[in-house]
Scaffold this motif. Structure first.
Motif, PDB file in Angstrom:
ATOM      1  N   SER A  83       7.605  16.774   5.236  1.00 48.54           N
ATOM      2  CA  SER A  83       7.486  15.211   5.411  1.00 48.54           C
ATOM      3  C   SER A  83       7.154  14.439   4.504  1.00 48.54           C
ATOM      4  N   LEU A  84       6.501  14.971   3.631  1.00 47.43           N
ATOM      5  CA  LEU A  84       6.149  14.079   2.562  1.00 47.43           C
ATOM      6  C   LEU A  84       7.123  13.765   1.487  1.00 47.43           C
ATOM      7  N   THR A  85       7.848  14.742   1.255  1.00 51.05           N
ATOM      8  CA  THR A  85       8.981  14.678   0.246  1.00 51.05           C
ATOM      9  C   THR A  85       9.914  13.699   0.768  1.00 51.05           C
ATOM     10  N   LEU A  86      10.276  13.721   2.232  1.00 43.61           N
ATOM     11  CA  LEU A  86      11.159  12.623   2.769  1.00 43.61           C
ATOM     12  C   LEU A  86      10.629  11.143   2.744  1.00 43.61           C
ATOM     13  N   ALA A  90      11.963   7.779   0.775  1.00 42.88           N
ATOM     14  CA  ALA A  90      12.204   6.448   1.757  1.00 42.88           C
ATOM     15  C   ALA A  90      11.352   5.315   1.183  1.00 42.88           C
ATOM     16  N   ALA A  91      10.073   5.696   1.257  1.00 42.48           N
ATOM     17  CA  ALA A  91       9.028   4.664   0.856  1.00 42.48           C
ATOM     18  C   ALA A  91       9.392   3.916  -0.577  1.00 42.48           C
ATOM     19  N   LYS A  92       9.928   4.734  -1.598  1.00 42.16           N
ATOM     20  CA  LYS A  92      10.181   4.375  -2.792  1.00 42.16           C
ATOM     21  C   LYS A  92      11.278   3.464  -2.859  1.00 42.16           C
ATOM     22  N   SER A 101       7.043  -4.254  -6.438  1.00 36.64           N
ATOM     23  CA  SER A 101       6.555  -3.190  -7.052  1.00 36.64           C
ATOM     24  C   SER A 101       5.532  -2.444  -6.049  1.00 36.64           C
ATOM     25  N   PRO A 102       4.984  -1.341  -6.418  1.00 37.05           N
ATOM     26  CA  PRO A 102       3.982  -0.707  -5.582  1.00 37.05           C
ATOM     27  C   PRO A 102       2.677  -1.774  -5.528  1.00 37.05           C
ATOM     28  N   GLU A 103       2.480  -2.524  -6.673  1.00 38.78           N
ATOM     29  CA  GLU A 103       1.218  -3.068  -6.615  1.00 38.78           C
ATOM     30  C   GLU A 103       1.342  -4.192  -5.486  1.00 38.78           C
ATOM     31  N   GLU A 104       2.582  -4.730  -5.242  1.00 42.38           N
ATOM     32  CA  GLU A 104       2.715  -5.810  -4.188  1.00 42.38           C
ATOM     33  C   GLU A 104       2.728  -5.406  -2.793  1.00 42.38           C
ATOM     34  N   ILE A 105       2.610  -4.289  -2.497  1.00 44.45           N
ATOM     35  CA  ILE A 105       2.366  -3.609  -1.228  1.00 44.45           C
ATOM     36  C   ILE A 105       0.642  -3.775  -0.790  1.00 44.45           C
ATOM     37  N   ASP A 106       0.454  -4.509  -0.033  1.00 46.33           N
ATOM     38  CA  ASP A 106      -1.027  -4.772   0.371  1.00 46.33           C
ATOM     39  C   ASP A 106      -1.536  -3.615   1.780  1.00 46.33           C
ATOM     40  N   LEU A 107      -0.383  -3.088   2.117  1.00 45.77           N
ATOM     41  CA  LEU A 107      -0.794  -2.095   3.272  1.00 45.77           C
ATOM     42  C   LEU A 107       0.407  -1.452   3.589  1.00 45.77           C
ATOM     43  N   GLY A 121      -3.623  12.609   8.283  1.00 52.39           N
ATOM     44  CA  GLY A 121      -2.232  12.205   8.161  1.00 52.39           C
ATOM     45  C   GLY A 121      -1.737  12.157   6.918  1.00 52.39           C
ATOM     46  N   ASN A 122      -0.487  11.757   6.673  1.00 52.89           N
ATOM     47  CA  ASN A 122       0.077  11.872   5.466  1.00 52.89           C
ATOM     48  C   ASN A 122      -0.326  10.551   4.526  1.00 52.89           C
ATOM     49  N   ALA A 123      -1.141   9.287   5.139  1.00 55.62           N
ATOM     50  CA  ALA A 123      -1.073   8.210   4.579  1.00 55.62           C
ATOM     51  C   ALA A 123      -1.646   8.047   3.220  1.00 55.62           C
ATOM     52  N   ALA A 124      -2.863   8.905   2.783  1.00 60.46           N
ATOM     53  CA  ALA A 124      -3.492   8.972   1.692  1.00 60.46           C
ATOM     54  C   ALA A 124      -2.871   9.565   0.858  1.00 60.46           C
ATOM     55  N   PHE A 125      -2.131  10.598   1.142  1.00 60.83           N
ATOM     56  CA  PHE A 125      -1.308  11.513   0.319  1.00 60.83           C
ATOM     57  C   PHE A 125      -0.112  10.848  -0.431  1.00 60.83           C
ATOM     58  N   LEU A 126       0.330  10.091   0.728  1.00 64.10           N
ATOM     59  CA  LEU A 126       1.874   9.448   0.192  1.00 64.10           C
ATOM     60  C   LEU A 126       1.277   8.103  -0.982  1.00 64.10           C
ATOM     61  N   ALA A 127       0.174   7.424  -0.260  1.00 67.20           N
ATOM     62  CA  ALA A 127      -0.300   6.448  -1.366  1.00 67.20           C
ATOM     63  C   ALA A 127      -0.379   6.726  -2.652  1.00 67.20           C
ATOM     64  N   GLY A 128      -1.141   7.744  -2.768  1.00 65.25           N
ATOM     65  CA  GLY A 128      -1.451   8.609  -4.070  1.00 65.25           C
ATOM     66  C   GLY A 128      -0.075   8.863  -5.021  1.00 65.25           C
ATOM     67  N   GLN A 129       1.114   9.270  -4.234  1.00 66.62           N
ATOM     68  CA  GLN A 129       1.914   9.808  -4.836  1.00 66.62           C
ATOM     69  C   GLN A 129       2.888   8.353  -5.397  1.00 66.62           C
ATOM     70  N   LEU A 130       2.761   7.167  -4.474  1.00 69.80           N
ATOM     71  CA  LEU A 130       3.532   6.091  -4.839  1.00 69.80           C
ATOM     72  C   LEU A 130       2.699   5.204  -5.640  1.00 69.80           C
ATOM     73  N   GLY A 131       1.541   5.375  -6.092  1.00 73.40           N
ATOM     74  CA  GLY A 131       0.768   4.677  -6.856  1.00 73.40           C
ATOM     75  C   GLY A 131       0.253   3.263  -6.229  1.00 73.40           C
TER      76      GLY A 131
END
Length: 376
Positions: A83-86, A90-92, A101-107, A121-131
């Motif tokens: 689920s995280l790789t998918l 998609a998020a990127k 840019s990732p810095e412009e995503i507030d939430l 859930g996946n939120a914190a893990f995904l946030a780390g991967q996306l920067g």
């Protein structure tokens, strides 16, 4: 009340590498296919009585002769996918399509059905991967995840609390079904993401209606089992009365939410240019057009090529609807989803200049199959 214009700015979809057709089961599980009408999928999608007794069962009837109940293809996770790789891809892609840019995503709001861990859930893990540096929340409303997250994101941008909210949704049903269970024929995997942000005047979300689906409690449920190696595994199960409950509640939820959403938006069904239904079965689009009295050409049916991808269905419908030129800027669009044991939701929006990411190679080639996607 007049709200500032807020809505979807970009959309991305992502699917796993494996495309599994019905021939996979015909070749590897011929006995299962031969006995399909005695197994779980047939029991979920057959008339509760000897003859069809409601609209859902009436439009389902032509599919009863097919053991796969109208499914042609489904996308399922490969050995190195999750689920995280998918979600990550998609998020990127959604961020890039929005020219942010990732810095412009507030939430970031993440709705994974299901996450890689029971908790969190996946939120914190995904946030780390996306920067990402902003907030990252998990949300759950099963197959209505996307619409519930959209409503929350829209409200938060309207208040000025956040400016750019990234919503990420995934569905990985294949992890929770066995190949030797016919219920696995019904499910697929995928992920989608969209950015919610301020739009041009008069565009964006105009009105929504969400109701709980408590009447479906006890239909689908999860059961903890042990696999062949003695390891714990969670599987999706369907209760004995699931067919009756789903067929008897489908039209009521649809009408309540869709009519409520157009009323909240101050428009009528006749003014809607495109309907994005969540099509969890091959006949669901037909049911929706019939129950609402609209022309089939005003929607598409993705089910045969993706199967039931749960909360991903509205995102895929919107993406492909725009990709195929069925949605144009400033068109009125109605999105409807229904989730068992969660919520049914409808949202009316005026489509903006929505940027689409490049479709993944495993996405259905809908340009070639479009005639099959319009139910007549």
């Amino acid at each position: 009340m007049i709200y500032p214009p807020v809505g979807i700015r970009s959309i991305a979809i992502n699917f796993p590498s494996v495309i599994r057709t019905n021939d996979y089961w015909r070749k590897n599980y011929p006995d299962l296919v031969a006995m399909a009408e005695e197994k779980s999928l047939s029991k979920v999608f057959s008339p509760a009585d000897s003859t069809p007794s409601n609209q859902f069962e009436q439009v389902m009837t032509p599919y009863l002769k097919d053991p796969f109940r109208g499914t042609i293809e489904r996308r399922v996770l490969g050995s190195d996918e999750s689920s995280l790789t998918l979600e990550y891809q998609a998020a990127k892609n959604a961020i890039a399509a929005a020219n942010l840019s990732p810095e412009e995503i507030d939430l970031m709001i993440v709705a994974s059905l299901w996450p890689e861990n029971i908790l969190p859930g996946n939120a914190a893990f995904l946030a780390g991967q996306l920067g990402l540096r902003g907030a990252a929340w998990n949300l759950d409303s099963t197959c209505s995840n996307a619409m519930v997250a959209l409503q929350n994101a829209t409200a938060l941008v309207r208040t000025g609390e956040y400016r750019n909210v990234l919503v990420v949704v995934s569905c990985t049903y294949s992890r929770f079904t066995d190949e030797n269970d016919t219920l696995s024929w019904f499910f697929g995997d995928g992920a989608g993401a969209f950015v919610v942000a301020p739009l041009k005047p008069s565009q964006g979300i105009l009105g929504s209606k969400i109701v709980n689906t408590s009447a479906t409690c006890g239909t689908f449920y999860n059961e903890l089992t042990m696999d062949a190696e003695g390891k714990p595994r969670m599987l999706i199960r369907a209760a004995k009365n699931t067919n009756r409950v789903l067929s008897e509640t489908a039209v009521d939820y649809l009408r309540e939410c869709c009519l409520g959403a157009v009323a909240a938006a101050g428009v009528t069904l006749e003014q809607i240019q495109f309907f994005a239904f969540n099509t969890p079965t091959a006949w669901y689009s037909h049911l929706c057009t019939q129950a609402l009295g609209i022309e089939p050409e005003r929607t598409i049916n993705l089910y045969p090529y993706y199967a039931n991808i749960g909360p991903m269905l509205p995102i895929a419908n919107l993406y492909h609807g725009a990709q195929l030129g069925k949605i144009h800027e400033n068109d009125l669009v109605l999105v409807y989803t229904v989730g068992s044991v969660s919520n049914a939701a409808a949202t009316v929006m005026r489509w903006g200049d929505v940027a689409l990411s490049t479709a993944p190679a495993t996405s259905a080639n809908l340009t070639d199959v479009l005639p099959k996607l319009v139910l007549v």
